[in-house]
Design a protein around this motif. Structure first.
Motif, PDB file in Angstrom:
ATOM      1  N   GLY A   1     -31.124  93.732 -22.899  1.00 20.12           N
ATOM      2  CA  GLY A   1     -30.600  92.428 -23.012  1.00 20.12           C
ATOM      3  C   GLY A   1     -29.942  91.673 -24.167  1.00 20.12           C
ATOM      4  N   LEU A   2     -30.497  91.876 -25.312  1.00 17.28           N
ATOM      5  CA  LEU A   2     -29.651  91.505 -26.518  1.00 17.28           C
ATOM      6  C   LEU A   2     -28.473  92.025 -26.618  1.00 17.28           C
ATOM      7  N   ILE A   3     -28.463  93.393 -26.485  1.00 20.55           N
ATOM      8  CA  ILE A   3     -27.279  94.176 -26.430  1.00 20.55           C
ATOM      9  C   ILE A   3     -26.248  93.579 -25.413  1.00 20.55           C
ATOM     10  N   LEU A   4     -26.488  93.503 -24.306  1.00 20.97           N
ATOM     11  CA  LEU A   4     -25.688  92.998 -23.531  1.00 20.97           C
ATOM     12  C   LEU A   4     -25.203  91.513 -23.642  1.00 20.97           C
ATOM     13  N   GLY A   5     -26.055  90.842 -24.015  1.00 19.56           N
ATOM     14  CA  GLY A   5     -25.785  89.306 -24.577  1.00 19.56           C
ATOM     15  C   GLY A   5     -24.737  89.209 -25.658  1.00 19.56           C
ATOM     16  N   VAL A   6     -24.956  90.087 -26.563  1.00 15.23           N
ATOM     17  CA  VAL A   6     -23.978  90.370 -27.684  1.00 15.23           C
ATOM     18  C   VAL A   6     -22.610  90.662 -27.116  1.00 15.23           C
ATOM     19  N   ILE A   7     -22.628  91.608 -26.234  1.00 16.68           N
ATOM     20  CA  ILE A   7     -21.433  91.944 -25.735  1.00 16.68           C
ATOM     21  C   ILE A   7     -20.651  90.955 -24.959  1.00 16.68           C
ATOM     22  N   PHE A   8     -21.435  90.255 -24.228  1.00 15.26           N
ATOM     23  CA  PHE A   8     -20.970  89.005 -23.418  1.00 15.26           C
ATOM     24  C   PHE A   8     -20.344  88.010 -24.172  1.00 15.26           C
ATOM     25  N   LEU A   9     -21.010  87.662 -25.262  1.00 13.82           N
ATOM     26  CA  LEU A   9     -20.596  86.628 -26.104  1.00 13.82           C
ATOM     27  C   LEU A   9     -19.113  86.797 -27.027  1.00 13.82           C
ATOM     28  N   TRP A  10     -19.243  88.395 -27.361  1.00 11.17           N
ATOM     29  CA  TRP A  10     -18.125  88.797 -28.387  1.00 11.17           C
ATOM     30  C   TRP A  10     -17.165  89.184 -27.274  1.00 11.17           C
ATOM     31  N   ARG A  11     -17.303  90.054 -26.089  1.00  5.61           N
ATOM     32  CA  ARG A  11     -16.181  90.468 -25.250  1.00  5.61           C
ATOM     33  C   ARG A  11     -16.224  89.754 -24.099  1.00  5.61           C
ATOM     34  N   GLY A  12     -16.984  88.832 -23.553  1.00  9.48           N
ATOM     35  CA  GLY A  12     -16.721  88.252 -22.378  1.00  9.48           C
ATOM     36  C   GLY A  12     -17.630  88.939 -21.103  1.00  9.48           C
ATOM     37  N   LEU A  13     -17.544  88.168 -20.040  1.00 10.23           N
ATOM     38  CA  LEU A  13     -18.221  88.913 -18.878  1.00 10.23           C
ATOM     39  C   LEU A  13     -17.734  89.998 -18.255  1.00 10.23           C
ATOM     40  N   GLY A  14     -16.590  90.202 -18.131  1.00  6.02           N
ATOM     41  CA  GLY A  14     -16.050  91.357 -17.338  1.00  6.02           C
ATOM     42  C   GLY A  14     -16.407  92.784 -18.139  1.00  6.02           C
ATOM     43  N   VAL A  15     -16.256  92.707 -19.537  1.00  6.43           N
ATOM     44  CA  VAL A  15     -16.781  94.142 -20.379  1.00  6.43           C
ATOM     45  C   VAL A  15     -18.344  94.077 -20.308  1.00  6.43           C
ATOM     46  N   ALA A  16     -19.083  93.014 -20.463  1.00 12.60           N
ATOM     47  CA  ALA A  16     -20.475  92.942 -20.235  1.00 12.60           C
ATOM     48  C   ALA A  16     -20.839  93.611 -18.931  1.00 12.60           C
ATOM     49  N   ALA A  17     -20.498  93.124 -17.648  1.00 10.34           N
ATOM     50  CA  ALA A  17     -20.847  93.618 -16.436  1.00 10.34           C
ATOM     51  C   ALA A  17     -20.406  95.035 -16.235  1.00 10.34           C
ATOM     52  N   TYR A  18     -19.281  95.559 -16.740  1.00 12.00           N
ATOM     53  CA  TYR A  18     -18.829  96.854 -16.445  1.00 12.00           C
ATOM     54  C   TYR A  18     -19.473  97.630 -17.350  1.00 12.00           C
ATOM     55  N   THR A  19     -20.050  97.300 -18.538  1.00 15.30           N
ATOM     56  CA  THR A  19     -20.794  98.103 -19.505  1.00 15.30           C
ATOM     57  C   THR A  19     -22.130  98.429 -18.784  1.00 15.30           C
ATOM     58  N   HIS A  20     -22.666  97.361 -18.012  1.00 12.87           N
ATOM     59  CA  HIS A  20     -24.270  97.385 -17.358  1.00 12.87           C
ATOM     60  C   HIS A  20     -24.003  98.299 -16.226  1.00 12.87           C
ATOM     61  N   ALA A  21     -23.051  98.071 -15.327  1.00 17.05           N
ATOM     62  CA  ALA A  21     -22.806  98.879 -14.270  1.00 17.05           C
ATOM     63  C   ALA A  21     -22.635 100.291 -14.479  1.00 17.05           C
ATOM     64  N   PHE A  22     -21.676 100.679 -15.510  1.00 16.02           N
ATOM     65  CA  PHE A  22     -21.619 101.872 -15.979  1.00 16.02           C
ATOM     66  C   PHE A  22     -22.845 102.762 -16.376  1.00 16.02           C
ATOM     67  N   TYR A  23     -23.502 101.911 -17.235  1.00 12.75           N
ATOM     68  CA  TYR A  23     -24.813 102.604 -17.814  1.00 12.75           C
ATOM     69  C   TYR A  23     -25.599 102.961 -16.748  1.00 12.75           C
ATOM     70  N   ASP A  24     -25.894 102.104 -15.583  1.00  9.69           N
ATOM     71  CA  ASP A  24     -26.730 102.292 -14.542  1.00  9.69           C
ATOM     72  C   ASP A  24     -26.138 103.452 -13.654  1.00  9.69           C
ATOM     73  N   LEU A  25     -24.825 103.632 -13.423  1.00  8.47           N
ATOM     74  CA  LEU A  25     -24.280 104.515 -12.714  1.00  8.47           C
ATOM     75  C   LEU A  25     -24.293 105.938 -13.525  1.00  8.47           C
ATOM     76  N   PHE A  26     -24.376 106.106 -14.630  1.00  9.56           N
ATOM     77  CA  PHE A  26     -24.605 107.398 -15.536  1.00  9.56           C
ATOM     78  C   PHE A  26     -25.737 107.905 -15.318  1.00  9.56           C
ATOM     79  N   LEU A  27     -26.958 106.957 -15.318  1.00  9.43           N
ATOM     80  CA  LEU A  27     -28.205 107.416 -14.757  1.00  9.43           C
ATOM     81  C   LEU A  27     -28.615 107.766 -13.530  1.00  9.43           C
ATOM     82  N   VAL A  28     -27.799 107.005 -12.445  1.00  6.37           N
ATOM     83  CA  VAL A  28     -27.845 107.678 -11.028  1.00  6.37           C
ATOM     84  C   VAL A  28     -27.313 109.167 -11.031  1.00  6.37           C
ATOM     85  N   LEU A  29     -26.112 109.108 -11.552  1.00  7.13           N
ATOM     86  CA  LEU A  29     -25.322 110.515 -11.574  1.00  7.13           C
ATOM     87  C   LEU A  29     -26.284 111.622 -12.141  1.00  7.13           C
ATOM     88  N   GLN A  30     -26.803 111.118 -13.260  1.00  7.38           N
ATOM     89  CA  GLN A  30     -27.906 112.238 -14.091  1.00  7.38           C
ATOM     90  C   GLN A  30     -28.806 112.669 -13.326  1.00  7.38           C
TER      91      GLN A  30
END
Length: 256
Positions: free
Chosen positions: A225-254
């Motif tokens: 949550g801290l990492i995603l919060g830093v991404i949100f503050l530094w890079r905004g909602l879009g990059v934070a949301a896609y980072t979270h989604a891609f991370y979970d998708l990687f694990l699903v595919l794995q």
């Protein structure tokens, strides 16, 4: 030397960081993810009930809409459109509307990079945990692969909207007026810690077989949550949301 290198950098790259962190750009590219998620949910409608039960953030946000009379799905879309319109007005006021189409693939690539980094960090931290935790969301093993992938996208959308766009932004607004004499870095740290704590605790809500809370499990998701919060503050909602989604998708595919 820097001047010579700068001549070969496309203008879009030079302006990407500035424009892509605005709420308007973030909500715009999250809209793409939201359409894909809702369309996927409709296609696998027979599992939609279990999906929405396990995606607690989605349930929380939609219940707020329901409370104000937004019981129908198209009204939720109207609410999002109103939010997007607000972000558009804000971006126009700040003269931040000069978006370029190439910003979207840039954001995809950037988010993929952050997702890989986040996954590496979570894997490194989880080695010392009492049990191995990787997935940030709440996904049942009895779901199909398609449903798990749809839910991973849903987590990226609704959890980032709830914990970063709404809660973290609300904390910023609150502390700006209540902790006036506190240094900005201290306020920002408090905002990140509180939102990350709520984000971690949320994953242990008793919904659809949620994981038992332990200190190690709580801390792991707190760090995420801290990492995603830093991404949100530094890079905004879009990059934070896609980072979270891609991370979970990687694990699903794995795990498929």
């Amino acid at each position: 030397m820097a001047f010579v290198i700068g001549n070969y950098i496309p203008d879009a790259v030079k302006t990407y960081h500035k424009y892509s962190r605005t709420p308007f750009f973030g909500l715009l590219i999250v809209l793409v993810l939201l359409v894909i998620y809702e369309a996927s949910s409709a296609m696998i409608y027979y599992e939609a009930a279990s999906m929405i039960k396990k995606n607690v953030a989605e349930t929380m946000i939609k219940r707020v809409f329901w409370y104000f009379g937004f019981q129908y799905n198209f009204l939720n879309w109207l609410a999002y459109a109103a939010l997007l319109a607000w972000a558009f007005v804000l971006a126009r006021k700040q003269q931040m509307l000069a978006l370029q189409p190439v910003y979207f693939p840039y954001a995809i690539f950037e988010s993929l990079t952050y997702a890989l980094i986040l996954g590496s960090m979570v894997n490194l931290m989880s080695r010392g945990a009492l049990f191995h935790i990787k997935f940030l969301g709440q996904v049942s093993g009895d779901m199909s692969a398609a449903t798990k992938m749809a839910q991973a996208m849903g987590a990226g959308i609704y959890e980032e909207l709830l914990f970063r766009f709404f809660i973290l932004t609300a904390l910023q607004f609150l502390f700006q007026y209540t902790l006036v004499h506190t240094k900005p870095v201290v306020r920002q740290a408090l905002e990140l810690f509180i939102s990350a704590g709520l984000f971690s605790a949320y994953h242990f809500l008793d919904v659809g077989g949620a994981q038992t809370m332990t200190l190690s499990a709580f801390c792991l998701r707190f760090y995420a949550g801290l990492i995603l919060g830093v991404i949100f503050l530094w890079r905004g909602l879009g990059v934070a949301a896609y980072t979270h989604a891609f991370y979970d998708l990687f694990l699903v595919l794995q795990r498929s």
